[in-house]
Design an enzyme around this catalytic site. Structure first.
Site, PDB file in Angstrom:
ATOM      1  N   LEU A   1     -87.309 -95.855 -23.981  1.00  0.00           N
ATOM      2  CA  LEU A   1     -87.532 -97.294 -24.151  1.00  0.00           C
ATOM      3  C   LEU A   1     -86.330 -98.009 -24.753  1.00  0.00           C
ATOM      4  O   LEU A   1     -85.682 -97.497 -25.665  1.00  0.00           O
ATOM      5  CB  LEU A   1     -88.754 -97.504 -25.051  1.00  0.00           C
TER       6      LEU A   1
ATOM      7  N   HIS B   1     -88.071-103.026 -22.618  1.00  0.00           N
ATOM      8  CA  HIS B   1     -89.468-102.544 -22.648  1.00  0.00           C
ATOM      9  C   HIS B   1     -90.215-103.160 -23.836  1.00  0.00           C
ATOM     10  O   HIS B   1     -91.380-103.517 -23.730  1.00  0.00           O
ATOM     11  CB  HIS B   1     -89.523-101.019 -22.834  1.00  0.00           C
TER      12      HIS B   1
ATOM     13  N   GLY C   1     -91.464-105.648 -15.854  1.00  0.00           N
ATOM     14  CA  GLY C   1     -90.179-106.331 -15.975  1.00  0.00           C
ATOM     15  C   GLY C   1     -89.715-106.821 -14.608  1.00  0.00           C
ATOM     16  O   GLY C   1     -89.873-106.126 -13.599  1.00  0.00           O
TER      17      GLY C   1
ATOM     18  N   LYS D   1     -86.713-107.136 -13.652  1.00  0.00           N
ATOM     19  CA  LYS D   1     -85.479-106.500 -13.168  1.00  0.00           C
ATOM     20  C   LYS D   1     -85.793-105.733 -11.878  1.00  0.00           C
ATOM     21  O   LYS D   1     -85.030-105.758 -10.927  1.00  0.00           O
ATOM     22  CB  LYS D   1     -84.898-105.539 -14.210  1.00  0.00           C
ATOM     23  N   ASP D   2     -86.945-105.074 -11.883  1.00  0.00           N
ATOM     24  CA  ASP D   2     -87.394-104.363 -10.680  1.00  0.00           C
ATOM     25  C   ASP D   2     -88.200-105.356  -9.842  1.00  0.00           C
ATOM     26  O   ASP D   2     -89.420-105.250  -9.733  1.00  0.00           O
ATOM     27  CB  ASP D   2     -88.241-103.157 -11.075  1.00  0.00           C
TER      28      ASP D   2
ATOM     29  N   LEU E   1     -80.662-104.674 -19.064  1.00  0.00           N
ATOM     30  CA  LEU E   1     -80.976-103.440 -19.782  1.00  0.00           C
ATOM     31  C   LEU E   1     -81.760-102.497 -18.864  1.00  0.00           C
ATOM     32  O   LEU E   1     -82.642-102.930 -18.134  1.00  0.00           O
ATOM     33  CB  LEU E   1     -81.794-103.738 -21.039  1.00  0.00           C
TER      34      LEU E   1
END
Ligand code: PAF
Length: 286
Positions: A33, A37, A149, A151-152, A186
């Protein structure tokens, strides 16, 4: 914080909360993490009375030759981070608990129109692995909301589509991308980079930003913009995977009428495959 590794124990533990109509938020993770996260946990705390996180490195979403065995496993420090951030329950099942048969999963969940594009092309079967494990985890925890998240971004769309299509009674929330000061998104996989590669990795985000600026300045040749970005990344030392300007809702190529856009990118640097994106509304097209 309660740490639980058995499905039956988790169900009995959550039973009382459900009887009391407590709102449950769920944050699924594969561990290792980072601050990104932990911001999902913050969001989950805002959304609910009880936060359940999971740590499970899901073998079904890794292809042959990918980093399943080497994926960083840092259980003790993850547990501490979750506890100090205010998470109430950590579910950390074994592979055998999640997939009791030798075939991993006998039932697979797939979202064919989304899972074969972009990351799905370079990682065949990956999103079926993700959709299957997330369906199982949602069935086990039965949360009111689940936080992922952004980001994905492709993963987020796959999960949203899958929960809509299967009528799963859960609200899927996307949380903003957490970035380092350099702009680098991140990611647990940043841990594969050397200090020098970490500096260069920030250029992935810089390329997304310049592409967005070019679109905002009126450039309409999308293929040219994509190619310029790929070449720039190669000059910096990345190996190309994809760099695409897409529609936000379905990741298809935008027409001139589409203004809800996302630029998505994946590229290899050293031992890491990095992904990132930016979403925006194009206000003027000249
Ligand atoms: O994004 C991740 O960490 C994983 O893909 C997820 C959603 C926890 C499923 O294994």
């Amino acid at each position: 914080m309660h740490t639980i590794d058995r499905i039956s124990q988790l169900r009995s533990h959550l039973w009382q909360a459900k009887l009391e109509h407590k709102k449950i938020a769920f944050v699924p993770t594969m561990g290792n993490l980072h601050e990104g996260h932990l911001q999902l946990i913050d969001r989950a705390l805002e959304e609910s009375d009880l936060v359940v996180a999971s740590i499970f490195v899901n073998p079904l979403q890794f292809g042959p030759g990918e980093d399943f065995n080497g994926y960083p496993r840092t259980f003790m420090s993850d547990q501490e981070k979750l506890m100090s951030r205010g998470c109430h329950v950590l579910f950390a099942p074994s592979v055998g608990e999640m997939y009791p048969t030798t075939n991993l999963s006998l039932t697979l969940v797939s979202v064919p129109h989304l899972d074969s594009l972009l990351c799905g092309k370079s990682r065949p079967g990956h999103f079926t692995g993700v959709a299957t494990v997330v369906t199982k985890l949602l069935g086990i925890v039965q949360p009111d909301v689940a936080i992922f998240g952004l980001k994905d971004y492709q993963q987020f769309l796959v999960i949203q589509q899958m929960t809509d299509d299967l009528c799963l009674p859960v609200n899927i929330i996307g949380a903003p991308i957490a970035r380092a000061e350099t702009g680098l998104a991140l990611s647990s996989r940043n841990g594969y980079l050397s200090a020098e590669e970490l500096d260069r990795a920030a250029q992935l985000y810089a390329c997304l930003v310049s592409c967005r600026m070019a679109l905002e300045a009126g450039e309409t040749d999308l293929l040219k913009l994509e190619e310029v970005a790929q070449c720039k990344l190669e000059t910096i030392g990345f190996k190309r995977d994809y760099f695409k300007i897409c529609r936000q809702n379905d990741l298809q190529a935008p027409t001139l009428d589409d203004n809800q856009l996302v630029i998505v990118a994946a590229a290899y640097l050293g031992k890491a495959r990095l992904i990132d994106n930016i979403r925006f509304t194009l206000t003027c097209r000249v």
